[in-house]
Design a protein around this motif. Structure first.
Motif, PDB file in Angstrom:
ATOM      1  N   SER A  90      41.253  51.012  46.446  1.00  0.00           N
ATOM      2  CA  SER A  90      40.673  50.210  45.231  1.00  0.00           C
ATOM      3  C   SER A  90      41.372  49.051  44.831  1.00  0.00           C
ATOM      4  O   SER A  90      42.566  49.118  45.435  1.00  0.00           O
ATOM      5  CB  SER A  90      40.595  51.078  43.815  1.00  0.00           C
ATOM      6  N   VAL A  91      40.796  48.199  44.316  1.00  0.00           N
ATOM      7  CA  VAL A  91      41.349  46.772  44.058  1.00  0.00           C
ATOM      8  C   VAL A  91      42.461  46.842  42.973  1.00  0.00           C
ATOM      9  O   VAL A  91      43.538  46.397  43.015  1.00  0.00           O
ATOM     10  CB  VAL A  91      40.390  45.716  43.606  1.00  0.00           C
ATOM     11  N   PRO A  92      42.376  47.620  41.807  1.00  0.00           N
ATOM     12  CA  PRO A  92      43.343  47.707  40.976  1.00  0.00           C
ATOM     13  C   PRO A  92      44.658  48.542  41.552  1.00  0.00           C
ATOM     14  O   PRO A  92      45.788  47.985  41.214  1.00  0.00           O
ATOM     15  CB  PRO A  92      42.781  48.658  39.793  1.00  0.00           C
ATOM     16  N   LYS A  93      44.479  49.323  42.385  1.00  0.00           N
ATOM     17  CA  LYS A  93      45.469  50.032  42.884  1.00  0.00           C
ATOM     18  C   LYS A  93      46.191  48.922  44.050  1.00  0.00           C
ATOM     19  O   LYS A  93      47.508  48.906  44.108  1.00  0.00           O
ATOM     20  CB  LYS A  93      45.155  51.246  43.801  1.00  0.00           C
ATOM     21  N   ALA A  94      45.364  48.217  44.568  1.00  0.00           N
ATOM     22  CA  ALA A  94      46.371  47.044  45.554  1.00  0.00           C
ATOM     23  C   ALA A  94      47.127  45.863  44.834  1.00  0.00           C
ATOM     24  O   ALA A  94      48.129  45.875  45.330  1.00  0.00           O
ATOM     25  CB  ALA A  94      45.140  46.397  46.364  1.00  0.00           C
ATOM     26  N   ILE A  95      46.607  45.819  43.673  1.00  0.00           N
ATOM     27  CA  ILE A  95      47.219  44.967  42.722  1.00  0.00           C
ATOM     28  C   ILE A  95      48.628  45.391  42.057  1.00  0.00           C
ATOM     29  O   ILE A  95      49.637  44.966  42.200  1.00  0.00           O
ATOM     30  CB  ILE A  95      46.293  44.515  41.540  1.00  0.00           C
ATOM     31  N   GLU A  96      48.302  46.736  41.913  1.00  0.00           N
ATOM     32  CA  GLU A  96      49.631  47.523  41.195  1.00  0.00           C
ATOM     33  C   GLU A  96      50.463  47.743  42.256  1.00  0.00           C
ATOM     34  O   GLU A  96      51.712  47.416  42.092  1.00  0.00           O
ATOM     35  CB  GLU A  96      49.084  48.753  40.657  1.00  0.00           C
ATOM     36  N   ILE A  97      50.134  48.226  43.499  1.00  0.00           N
ATOM     37  CA  ILE A  97      51.359  48.571  44.545  1.00  0.00           C
ATOM     38  C   ILE A  97      51.935  47.341  45.174  1.00  0.00           C
ATOM     39  O   ILE A  97      52.934  47.342  45.449  1.00  0.00           O
ATOM     40  CB  ILE A  97      50.455  49.465  45.572  1.00  0.00           C
ATOM     41  N   SER A  98      51.169  46.157  45.167  1.00  0.00           N
ATOM     42  CA  SER A  98      51.524  44.932  45.612  1.00  0.00           C
ATOM     43  C   SER A  98      52.843  44.398  44.854  1.00  0.00           C
ATOM     44  O   SER A  98      53.793  43.952  45.402  1.00  0.00           O
ATOM     45  CB  SER A  98      50.515  43.929  46.056  1.00  0.00           C
ATOM     46  N   LYS A  99      52.639  44.686  43.498  1.00  0.00           N
ATOM     47  CA  LYS A  99      53.662  44.087  42.425  1.00  0.00           C
ATOM     48  C   LYS A  99      54.761  45.176  42.649  1.00  0.00           C
ATOM     49  O   LYS A  99      55.964  44.367  42.698  1.00  0.00           O
ATOM     50  CB  LYS A  99      53.223  44.365  41.142  1.00  0.00           C
ATOM     51  N   SER A 100      54.756  46.300  42.896  1.00  0.00           N
ATOM     52  CA  SER A 100      55.874  47.333  43.002  1.00  0.00           C
ATOM     53  C   SER A 100      56.635  47.158  44.379  1.00  0.00           C
ATOM     54  O   SER A 100      57.882  47.201  44.301  1.00  0.00           O
ATOM     55  CB  SER A 100      55.577  48.627  42.939  1.00  0.00           C
ATOM     56  N   VAL A 101      56.066  46.531  45.261  1.00  0.00           N
ATOM     57  CA  VAL A 101      56.674  46.463  46.740  1.00  0.00           C
ATOM     58  C   VAL A 101      57.010  44.906  47.107  1.00  0.00           C
ATOM     59  O   VAL A 101      57.241  44.613  48.329  1.00  0.00           O
ATOM     60  CB  VAL A 101      55.842  47.164  47.907  1.00  0.00           C
ATOM     61  N   LYS A 102      56.503  44.142  46.112  1.00  0.00           N
ATOM     62  CA  LYS A 102      56.526  42.617  46.280  1.00  0.00           C
ATOM     63  C   LYS A 102      55.804  42.094  47.470  1.00  0.00           C
ATOM     64  O   LYS A 102      56.283  41.395  48.406  1.00  0.00           O
ATOM     65  CB  LYS A 102      57.972  42.152  46.557  1.00  0.00           C
ATOM     66  N   GLY A 103      54.543  42.554  47.707  1.00  0.00           N
ATOM     67  CA  GLY A 103      53.653  42.397  48.701  1.00  0.00           C
ATOM     68  C   GLY A 103      52.699  41.484  48.568  1.00  0.00           C
ATOM     69  O   GLY A 103      52.586  40.957  47.420  1.00  0.00           O
ATOM     70  N   ILE A 104      51.641  41.542  49.495  1.00  0.00           N
ATOM     71  CA  ILE A 104      50.565  40.650  49.146  1.00  0.00           C
ATOM     72  C   ILE A 104      49.391  41.207  49.119  1.00  0.00           C
ATOM     73  O   ILE A 104      48.904  42.319  49.779  1.00  0.00           O
ATOM     74  CB  ILE A 104      50.423  39.763  50.612  1.00  0.00           C
ATOM     75  N   ALA A 105      48.804  41.246  48.118  1.00  0.00           N
ATOM     76  CA  ALA A 105      47.404  41.992  47.747  1.00  0.00           C
ATOM     77  C   ALA A 105      46.223  41.474  48.406  1.00  0.00           C
ATOM     78  O   ALA A 105      45.999  40.163  48.166  1.00  0.00           O
ATOM     79  CB  ALA A 105      47.162  42.186  46.093  1.00  0.00           C
ATOM     80  N   ALA A 106      45.557  42.160  49.019  1.00  0.00           N
ATOM     81  CA  ALA A 106      44.446  41.254  49.785  1.00  0.00           C
ATOM     82  C   ALA A 106      43.443  42.432  49.905  1.00  0.00           C
ATOM     83  O   ALA A 106      43.281  43.664  49.843  1.00  0.00           O
ATOM     84  CB  ALA A 106      44.877  41.051  51.415  1.00  0.00           C
ATOM     85  N   GLY A 107      42.330  41.770  50.313  1.00  0.00           N
ATOM     86  CA  GLY A 107      40.989  42.627  50.677  1.00  0.00           C
ATOM     87  C   GLY A 107      39.674  41.886  50.282  1.00  0.00           C
ATOM     88  O   GLY A 107      39.509  40.820  49.605  1.00  0.00           O
TER      89      GLY A 107
END
Length: 242
Positions: A54-71
Motif C-alpha cells: 500500500s502507498v501509506p505503508k510505503a510512506i510510513e516505512i520509508s520515513k522510519s528507514v530513511k529510505g526512498i518511497a516509490a511506486g
C-alpha cells in the motif's frame, strides 16, 4: 525422470491459490515494470528493497528507514510518493547505498499473496535478470512456481513471455506437466528474436507508452541480462544474492 522437481506457471494472481507453495521457489514476475525496476535498483547498488502492498505503508516505512518511497498505481506515480516504478529512475548515482520502499499495482501485491500462502523462498524475475533466475532455480533443485503478476488479476502476455524464457533455459532440470508452461515457452520461442516488436501488440505496452510515453522503460524491460542480479526475499527485504 519422475524424481525431478516440478515446475508450474501461474498466469494470474487470481490463480496462485491453486498451487502448493510450500518448499517451492516462487518467482514473482512483473515485467512491466516492478521486477525490472527491482533488478535495476539492486544492480545499481541499492542496499535493499522493501516491497509493500500500500502507498501509506510505503510512506510510513520509508520515513522510519530513511529510505526512498516509490511506486505507482495504474501505471502512474502514486500520490504522495516522490519516485515512480521506472527502472530508468534508479541509476547508480541516485540509488547506490539507498533503501528503496516500493509499492506497485500488481507485483508487490502478488509477493505478499505468496507469503500469505506459505511461500518461504521467493525471488523476483524479469528479462534484465533472466540468467540469474535460471541459475538459481537449477541450483536449488526444488519445485518451482513461476508466478505472473498480470494486470489487476487479469492475464497479460509479457509476464507469461518471461516465464517462457525461463522454461526454455531450465526445462531439462524439471518435470513439467503444465499447459500454461507449454504455452509460455511456445510463445517465447516464436517471438524471442524480436521481443519489442511483439510487445507493441500488448495492452500493457499501450497503457504505458500511449498514455505515459514510457518507451525507454519498455525497451529496458525486454533486454535480457542487462541487470543480472538475483533479488532474494529475506525477512521483509529484497536483497541481492552475493
Amino acid at each position: 525422470m519422475s524424481n525431478q522437481p516440478t515446475l508450474y506457471t501461474s498466469l494470474s494472481p487470481a490463480l496462485i491459490h491453486l498451487y502448493d507453495l510450500n518448499n517451492t521457489v516462487v518467482v514473482v514476475i512483473d515485467v512491466f515494470r516492478a521486477t525490472s525496476t527491482i533488478a535495476a535498483a539492486l544492480y545499481n547498488g541499492a542496499q535493499y528493497i522493501i516491497p509493500v502492498d500500500s502507498v501509506p505503508k510505503a510512506i510510513e516505512i520509508s520515513k522510519s528507514v530513511k529510505g526512498i518511497a516509490a511506486g505507482e498505481r495504474d501505471g502512474k506515480l502514486a500520490d504522495g510518493l516522490s519516485h515512480g516504478n521506472s527502472p530508468m529512475e534508479y541509476k547508480r548515482d541516485f540509488i547506490e547505498d539507498q533503501v528503496l520502499v516500493l509499492t506497485t499495482t500488481n507485483g508487490t501485491r502478488l509477493l505478499h499473496m505468496a507469503l500469505e500462502q506459505g511461500a518461504d523462498d521467493i525471488v523476483t524475475g524479469s528479462f534484465p535478470n533472466l540468467s540469474s533466475v535460471c541459475n538459481y532455480l537449477i541450483a536449488q533443485g526444488k519445485n518451482v512456481v513461476l508466478a505472473c503478476a498480470g494486470w489487476k488479476d487479469k492475464f497479460n502476455l509479457e509476464d507469461t513471455l518471461f516465464a517462457g524464457a525461463v522454461i526454455s533455459q531450465v526445462k531439462a532440470h524439471f518435470s513439467i506437466h503444465c499447459d500454461s508452461s507449454f504455452m509460455a515457452e511456445y510463445m517465447y520461442q516464436h517471438n524471442k528474436h524480436d521481443l519489442l516488436g511483439f510487445a507493441k501488440q500488448l495492452t500493457h505496452y499501450h497503457r504505458l507508452v500511449d498514455r505515459f510515453g514510457y518507451i525507454d522503460d519498455i525497451a529496458f524491460c525486454l533486454q535480457e541480462n542487462v541487470a543480472d542480479v538475483l533479488p532474494l526475499y529475506r525477512e521483509g527485504r529484497l536483497i541481492r544474492q552475493e
